[in-house]
Scaffold this active site. Structure first.
Site, PDB file in Angstrom:
ATOM      1  N   LEU A  64       0.860  -1.176   0.000  1.00 17.16           N
ATOM      2  CA  LEU A  64       0.000   0.000   0.000  1.00 17.16           C
ATOM      3  C   LEU A  64       0.898   1.228   0.000  1.00 17.16           C
ATOM      4  O   LEU A  64       1.992   1.203   0.557  1.00 17.16           O
ATOM      5  CB  LEU A  64      -0.904   0.032   1.246  1.00 17.16           C
ATOM      6  CG  LEU A  64      -1.978  -1.039   1.394  1.00 17.16           C
ATOM      7  CD1 LEU A  64      -2.667  -0.908   2.745  1.00 17.16           C
ATOM      8  CD2 LEU A  64      -2.997  -0.958   0.274  1.00 17.16           C
ATOM      9  N   ASP A  65       0.420   2.317  -0.582  1.00 22.30           N
ATOM     10  CA  ASP A  65       1.185   3.559  -0.550  1.00 22.30           C
ATOM     11  C   ASP A  65       1.382   4.025   0.896  1.00 22.30           C
ATOM     12  O   ASP A  65       0.564   3.715   1.777  1.00 22.30           O
ATOM     13  CB  ASP A  65       0.452   4.667  -1.312  1.00 22.30           C
ATOM     14  CG  ASP A  65       0.339   4.374  -2.801  1.00 22.30           C
ATOM     15  OD1 ASP A  65       1.084   3.503  -3.286  1.00 22.30           O
ATOM     16  OD2 ASP A  65      -0.480   5.031  -3.462  1.00 22.30           O
ATOM     17  N   LYS A  66       2.410   4.805   1.094  1.00 22.07           N
ATOM     18  CA  LYS A  66       2.731   5.320   2.429  1.00 22.07           C
ATOM     19  C   LYS A  66       1.530   5.965   3.106  1.00 22.07           C
ATOM     20  O   LYS A  66       1.237   5.706   4.269  1.00 22.07           O
ATOM     21  CB  LYS A  66       3.876   6.337   2.324  1.00 22.07           C
ATOM     22  CG  LYS A  66       4.201   7.044   3.632  1.00 22.07           C
ATOM     23  CD  LYS A  66       5.274   8.105   3.435  1.00 22.07           C
ATOM     24  CE  LYS A  66       5.486   8.906   4.709  1.00 22.07           C
ATOM     25  NZ  LYS A  66       6.485   9.987   4.530  1.00 22.07           N
ATOM     26  N   THR A  68      -1.675   5.669   2.397  1.00 22.79           N
ATOM     27  CA  THR A  68      -2.921   4.908   2.328  1.00 22.79           C
ATOM     28  C   THR A  68      -3.002   4.003   3.546  1.00 22.79           C
ATOM     29  O   THR A  68      -2.043   3.302   3.880  1.00 22.79           O
ATOM     30  CB  THR A  68      -2.976   4.066   1.045  1.00 22.79           C
ATOM     31  OG1 THR A  68      -2.886   4.929  -0.088  1.00 22.79           O
ATOM     32  CG2 THR A  68      -4.280   3.276   0.966  1.00 22.79           C
ATOM     33  N   ARG A 166      -5.198   6.625  -7.551  1.00 18.52           N
ATOM     34  CA  ARG A 166      -4.912   8.055  -7.448  1.00 18.52           C
ATOM     35  C   ARG A 166      -4.831   8.706  -8.834  1.00 18.52           C
ATOM     36  O   ARG A 166      -5.387   9.780  -9.062  1.00 18.52           O
ATOM     37  CB  ARG A 166      -3.607   8.254  -6.670  1.00 18.52           C
ATOM     38  CG  ARG A 166      -3.717   7.763  -5.227  1.00 18.52           C
ATOM     39  CD  ARG A 166      -2.366   7.583  -4.575  1.00 18.52           C
ATOM     40  NE  ARG A 166      -1.647   8.849  -4.460  1.00 18.52           N
ATOM     41  CZ  ARG A 166      -0.397   8.944  -4.015  1.00 18.52           C
ATOM     42  NH1 ARG A 166       0.271   7.842  -3.671  1.00 18.52           N
ATOM     43  NH2 ARG A 166       0.185  10.127  -3.918  1.00 18.52           N
TER      44      ARG A 166
END
Length: 237
Positions: A64-66, A68, A166
């Site tokens: 997962l993105d930082k 998120t 995104r």
């Protein structure tokens, strides 16, 4: 957004599901899943606490993105990790994200089909719409709206490209609130990113129903979700 150092008890409290093959944990926003080239703290640093008697800590089955938050799947041993890797690779894992976006679509649901490619080598993981890029598909459903031109969406990535949700939202004209790369938020000091990995559905065992796990909505998303009609954790969607 950054997070304070987590204690072992805080890590254990973030375990949403555990069996012999996998864990699903609730990743906090602001903490990268693994250590980047510049070093620094990562969620992976805490995985030793999650061994639950096994000789090795669990490992990431995806990322997962930082910024998120939400459901993150870990494999508990090598064989399980390989199995999970194939499930993710072949699109067998169901994923639903909640997002609050600026503006929003006119319809109640739809599909975004927009190929994505690397922005440029210097930007690393940053992506862009690219007709020659990899096929990328996201389905979405409108869950609520606010009078202040905000929309609460459920997003399902059919494909799993980096930053897919995104970029797809931004390219559609309704960027995710707090996205400081693809949206309108400033690079530093802006609002927290309003993107949460709400649910995963993992067909981990052939002879059992898929495992369905939901992550509670993080505090930093409560206000905007309520403005869009969310009634709290008693509500399901």
């Amino acid at each position: 957004m950054s997070v304070k150092e987590l204690t072992p008890d805080e890590i254990l409290a973030r375990v949403l599901y555990r069996d012999g093959l996998m864990l699903v944990v609730d990743k906090p926003a602001g903490l990268p899943v693994h250590r980047g080239p510049k070093g620094g703290a990562s969620f992976e640093d805490y995985f030793d606490v999650l061994r639950f008697g096994l000789p090795r800590p669990p490992a990431l089955a995806h990322r997962l993105d930082k910024d998120t938050s939400g459901c993150l799947v870990l494999g508990r041993h090598r064989k399980a990790l390989a199995h999970l890797g194939l499930l993710f690779k072949h699109g067998k894992v169901g994923k639903t994200y909640w997002a609050v976006v600026e503006g929003g679509p006119d319809a109640d649901e739809g599909t975004i089909e927009l190929p994505l490619g690397r922005l440029d080598e210097a930007r690393g993981w940053w992506m862009k719409p690219d007709p020659n890029g990899l096929p990328s598909v996201t389905t979405w459903k409108m869950l609520g709206r606010a009078a202040s031109s905000l929309t609460w969406l459920a997003l399902t990535p059919v494909t799993g490209r980096t930053h897919q949700l995104r970029v797809h939202c931004a390219a559609s004209g309704w960027p995710i609130i707090g996205d400081n790369i693809y949206g309108t938020a400033p690079r530093f000091g802006g609002p927290s990113q309003q993107l949460h990995a709400r649910e995963v559905v993992v067909p981990i065992s052939k002879n059992k129903p898929p495992v369905c796990v939901a992550a509670p909505v993080p505090d930093h998303m409560h206000d905007l979700l309520r403005a869009c009609g969310w009634a709290g954790e008693d509500q399901t969607a």
